[in-house]
Design a protein around this motif. Structure first.
Motif, PDB file in Angstrom:
ATOM      1  N   ALA A  84      20.408  -6.209   6.808  1.00  0.00           N
ATOM      2  CA  ALA A  84      19.176  -5.420   6.992  1.00  0.00           C
ATOM      3  C   ALA A  84      19.440  -3.916   6.902  1.00  0.00           C
ATOM      4  CB  ALA A  84      18.562  -5.752   8.352  1.00  0.00           C
ATOM      5  N   PRO A  85      18.464  -3.157   6.419  1.00  0.00           N
ATOM      6  CA  PRO A  85      18.611  -1.705   6.331  1.00  0.00           C
ATOM      7  C   PRO A  85      18.388  -1.014   7.667  1.00  0.00           C
ATOM      8  CG  PRO A  85      16.473  -2.365   5.470  1.00  0.00           C
ATOM      9  CD  PRO A  85      17.194  -3.636   5.834  1.00  0.00           C
ATOM     10  N   TYR A  86      18.171  -1.783   8.737  1.00  0.00           N
ATOM     11  CA  TYR A  86      17.857  -1.215  10.047  1.00  0.00           C
ATOM     12  C   TYR A  86      18.842  -1.731  11.093  1.00  0.00           C
ATOM     13  CZ  TYR A  86      13.398  -0.556   7.643  1.00  0.00           C
ATOM     14  OH  TYR A  86      12.436  -0.220   6.736  1.00  0.00           O
ATOM     15  N   PRO A  87      18.907  -1.042  12.250  1.00  0.00           N
ATOM     16  CA  PRO A  87      19.709  -1.563  13.363  1.00  0.00           C
ATOM     17  C   PRO A  87      19.247  -2.965  13.756  1.00  0.00           C
ATOM     18  CG  PRO A  87      18.920   0.672  13.830  1.00  0.00           C
ATOM     19  CD  PRO A  87      18.240   0.228  12.569  1.00  0.00           C
ATOM     20  N   ALA A  88      20.139  -3.729  14.380  1.00  0.00           N
ATOM     21  CA  ALA A  88      19.870  -5.146  14.644  1.00  0.00           C
ATOM     22  C   ALA A  88      18.594  -5.357  15.455  1.00  0.00           C
ATOM     23  CB  ALA A  88      21.066  -5.768  15.369  1.00  0.00           C
ATOM     24  N   GLU A  89      18.376  -4.531  16.468  1.00  0.00           N
ATOM     25  CA  GLU A  89      17.199  -4.730  17.324  1.00  0.00           C
ATOM     26  C   GLU A  89      15.907  -4.554  16.514  1.00  0.00           C
ATOM     27  OE1 GLU A  89      15.217  -2.767  21.363  1.00  0.00           O
ATOM     28  OE2 GLU A  89      16.818  -1.734  20.308  1.00  0.00           O
ATOM     29  N   THR A  90      15.907  -3.552  15.631  1.00  0.00           N
ATOM     30  CA  THR A  90      14.738  -3.294  14.780  1.00  0.00           C
ATOM     31  C   THR A  90      14.536  -4.448  13.794  1.00  0.00           C
ATOM     32  OG1 THR A  90      15.096  -0.907  14.942  1.00  0.00           O
ATOM     33  CG2 THR A  90      13.769  -1.681  13.085  1.00  0.00           C
ATOM     34  N   ALA A  91      15.628  -4.869  13.154  1.00  0.00           N
ATOM     35  CA  ALA A  91      15.535  -5.937  12.147  1.00  0.00           C
ATOM     36  C   ALA A  91      15.115  -7.257  12.794  1.00  0.00           C
ATOM     37  CB  ALA A  91      16.872  -6.085  11.433  1.00  0.00           C
ATOM     38  N   ARG A  92      15.601  -7.499  14.006  1.00  0.00           N
ATOM     39  CA  ARG A  92      15.241  -8.741  14.700  1.00  0.00           C
ATOM     40  C   ARG A  92      13.729  -8.780  14.969  1.00  0.00           C
ATOM     41  NH1 ARG A  92      18.685 -12.285  17.081  1.00  0.00           N
ATOM     42  NH2 ARG A  92      20.447 -10.846  17.153  1.00  0.00           N
ATOM     43  N   MET A  93      13.173  -7.634  15.366  1.00  0.00           N
ATOM     44  CA  MET A  93      11.728  -7.549  15.600  1.00  0.00           C
ATOM     45  C   MET A  93      10.967  -7.756  14.292  1.00  0.00           C
ATOM     46  SD  MET A  93       9.164  -7.204  17.652  1.00  0.00           S
ATOM     47  CE  MET A  93       9.739  -6.559  19.225  1.00  0.00           C
ATOM     48  N   ALA A  94      11.489  -7.193  13.195  1.00  0.00           N
ATOM     49  CA  ALA A  94      10.840  -7.377  11.893  1.00  0.00           C
ATOM     50  C   ALA A  94      10.811  -8.862  11.514  1.00  0.00           C
ATOM     51  CB  ALA A  94      11.579  -6.558  10.824  1.00  0.00           C
ATOM     52  N   LEU A  95      11.931  -9.553  11.726  1.00  0.00           N
ATOM     53  CA  LEU A  95      11.997 -10.989  11.400  1.00  0.00           C
ATOM     54  C   LEU A  95      11.000 -11.775  12.257  1.00  0.00           C
ATOM     55  CD1 LEU A  95      15.879 -11.385  11.131  1.00  0.00           C
ATOM     56  CD2 LEU A  95      14.244 -11.564   9.237  1.00  0.00           C
ATOM     57  N   GLU A  96      10.928 -11.428  13.533  1.00  0.00           N
ATOM     58  CA  GLU A  96      10.016 -12.129  14.428  1.00  0.00           C
ATOM     59  C   GLU A  96       8.561 -11.885  14.027  1.00  0.00           C
ATOM     60  OE1 GLU A  96       9.992 -14.384  16.471  1.00  0.00           O
ATOM     61  OE2 GLU A  96       8.141 -14.127  17.615  1.00  0.00           O
ATOM     62  N   ARG A  97       8.239 -10.629  13.707  1.00  0.00           N
ATOM     63  CA  ARG A  97       6.859 -10.304  13.302  1.00  0.00           C
ATOM     64  C   ARG A  97       6.522 -10.961  11.957  1.00  0.00           C
ATOM     65  NH1 ARG A  97       2.539  -9.361  15.805  1.00  0.00           N
ATOM     66  NH2 ARG A  97       1.732  -8.166  14.037  1.00  0.00           N
ATOM     67  N   ALA A  98       7.502 -11.061  11.068  1.00  0.00           N
ATOM     68  CA  ALA A  98       7.244 -11.747   9.787  1.00  0.00           C
ATOM     69  C   ALA A  98       6.902 -13.208  10.036  1.00  0.00           C
ATOM     70  CB  ALA A  98       8.472 -11.622   8.881  1.00  0.00           C
ATOM     71  N   ARG A  99       7.601 -13.814  10.995  1.00  0.00           N
ATOM     72  CA  ARG A  99       7.332 -15.223  11.334  1.00  0.00           C
ATOM     73  C   ARG A  99       5.921 -15.362  11.911  1.00  0.00           C
ATOM     74  NH1 ARG A  99       7.283 -18.543  15.460  1.00  0.00           N
ATOM     75  NH2 ARG A  99       7.658 -16.895  16.987  1.00  0.00           N
ATOM     76  N   VAL A 100       5.587 -14.495  12.883  1.00  0.00           N
ATOM     77  CA  VAL A 100       4.288 -14.599  13.558  1.00  0.00           C
ATOM     78  C   VAL A 100       3.144 -14.306  12.583  1.00  0.00           C
ATOM     79  CG1 VAL A 100       2.828 -13.535  15.322  1.00  0.00           C
ATOM     80  CG2 VAL A 100       5.228 -14.053  15.833  1.00  0.00           C
ATOM     81  N   THR A 101       3.299 -13.262  11.764  1.00  0.00           N
ATOM     82  CA  THR A 101       2.185 -12.843  10.906  1.00  0.00           C
ATOM     83  C   THR A 101       2.044 -13.729   9.673  1.00  0.00           C
ATOM     84  OG1 THR A 101       3.610 -11.218   9.789  1.00  0.00           O
ATOM     85  CG2 THR A 101       2.271 -10.421  11.625  1.00  0.00           C
TER      86      THR A 101
END
Ligand code: ZN
Length: 288
Positions: free
Chosen positions: A260-277
């Motif tokens: 990911a192009p972002y720190p792990a905490e940021t990327a993890r949130m992106a993955l979670e939001r991609a799943r939810v949305t």
């Protein structure tokens, strides 16, 4: 800032707490608190304000700062999106008209109290201020585009798609070459994904790049140029591709975090939001 990501950091990076003229009679003021930018567009007989800060004391300080900049009345305000640091100060600017995306108003009506409770938990020093605050949703509602007349000049409001939230509004002052991008662009910190649409954010930024002026004021951080939009569109494209790979089962979360192009905490949130949305709308359920 993202209400669902945990407490945003207040203060920190150096902030120039004075009005900076970024285009002719178009100003931004960068506050140490949340490293937030607000905008002021001066017309012949009125000033348009862009975003209103986080609670009454902050908004009152902003009003005093605005009075130091100009004696012109503030009859119109723009909210770039429904996060508290951009719109909870609205009440102080009544009886102004408040421009915002239709879903910004809906979000504040439906989820404003939940957001208030979260913010009180994060910033107990402001609890009394926040608890007594009247939340004022926008009353001039925008779906895709609107033109605001500000004392003889035009300010173009556009919703270019979902990204940082589902209600991001961009304000462009064409005669001054200034774009207020809200939190679609973040300078000096990774983007906030707490309420984001990671699979769509890059496309929204590409539309923004088509329209943006030379000077770009992000919701937080330093004034930037179009190259920052291009760079962040590229990062968002890469992040969206990783999200799609994980959703399709072609990559593990751990692999995606490594790439990911972002720190792990940021990327993890992106993955979670991609799943939810990406779930059907009636199966997402209430978010915490
Ligand atoms: Zn935000």
């Amino acid at each position: 800032m993202a209400a669902a990501m945990g407490a945003p950091v207040s203060g920190g990076r150096a902030a120039a707490a004075v009005w900076q003229e970024v285009g002719e009679r178009v100003f931004r003021r960068r506050y140490r608190s949340f490293d937030l930018n607000v905008g002021a567009v001066l017309g012949d007989d009125e000033v348009l304000l862009i975003d209103t800060r986080s609670w009454r004391a902050e908004a009152q300080e902003l009003l005093a700062d605005l009075r130091a900049l100009t004696a012109l009345p503030c009859r119109q305000v723009v909210n770039t999106h429904a996060h508290f640091d951009h719109c909870f100060g609205n009440v102080v600017f009544r009886p102004a008209a408040f421009w915002g995306h239709r879903r910004c108003a809906g979000n504040l009506r439906e989820h404003g109290e939940r957001q208030r409770r979260n913010v009180i938990g994060w910033y107990p020093d402001a609890a009394a201020d926040l608890a007594a605050l009247e939340l004022v949703p926008p009353d001039r509602l925008v779906d895709e585009r609107a033109t605001v007349e500000v004392g003889g000049r035009r300010v173009e409001l556009s919703h270019l798609g979902r990204g940082h939230t589902d209600n991001d509004l961009v304000a462009i002052v064409p005669d001054a070459g200034v774009t207020f991008a809200g939190d679609l662009i973040e300078e000096g910190a990774p983007p906030s994904f707490g309420d984001a649409w990671p699979l769509e954010w890059a496309v929204t930024l590409e539309r923004l790049l088509d329209r943006a002026t030379p000077a770009v004021v992000p919701g937080h951080g330093d004034v930037a140029g179009r190259e920052l939009i291009a760079a962040q569109a590229g990062e968002q494209r890469a992040m969206a591709a990783l999200c799609a790979q994980v959703l399709a089962g072609r990559q593990t979360v751990e692999e995606a975090l490594r790439r990911a192009p972002y720190p792990a905490e940021t990327a993890r949130m992106a993955l979670e939001r991609a799943r939810v949305t990406s779930m059907p709308i009636d199966s997402t359920g209430p978010r915490p």
